[in-house]
Design a protein around this motif. Structure first.
Motif: not given
Length: 116
Positions: A62, A64, A72-75, A104, A106, A108
């Motif tokens: 993960n 930022e 936003i959080t990105v995986e 939340s 995120e 992907d």
């Protein structure tokens, strides 16, 4: 003679399967990038393209991601990096899907591209 008449339509339909339109390739305009703010408003599993910067690592996969409208959080799985090295100063384009749960949102990431 009857079997020959039946075979002709089968050959014609088999030829239709071999056309480029049904075997893959580009069709239509590529998706236009949207902002982090717009991505947050989309439903779960929506396809997205975002442009901005990966500013820091949060944990194993993960990160930022930030653009002019927010963070936003990105995986990003290891294979998505495809050997690319990205620093916080680098502009990137990510393609993926919105991943929403109760608390939340995120992204992907399925593809990452360094912009020059």
């Amino acid at each position: 003679m009857r079997s020959l008449l039946i075979a002709i339509p089968l050959l014609a339909s088999a030829a239709a399967w071999a056309t480029p339109a049904t075997t893959g390739g580009f069709v239509g305009e590529p998706p236009k990038p949207i902002t982090v703010e717009q991505a947050r408003a989309l439903p779960d599993d929506s396809p997205v393209v975002l442009q901005g910067r990966i500013t820091k690592r949060l944990n194993h996969d993960n990160y930022e991601f930030q653009d002019k409208t927010g963070k936003i959080t990105v995986e990003i799985d290891k294979h998505v990096w495809a050997g690319q090295t990205v620093a916080p100063k680098d502009q990137v384009e990510i393609s993926g899907e919105v991943d929403k749960d109760l608390t939340s949102t995120e992204i992907d990431v399925k593809q990452l591209r360094l912009l020059h």
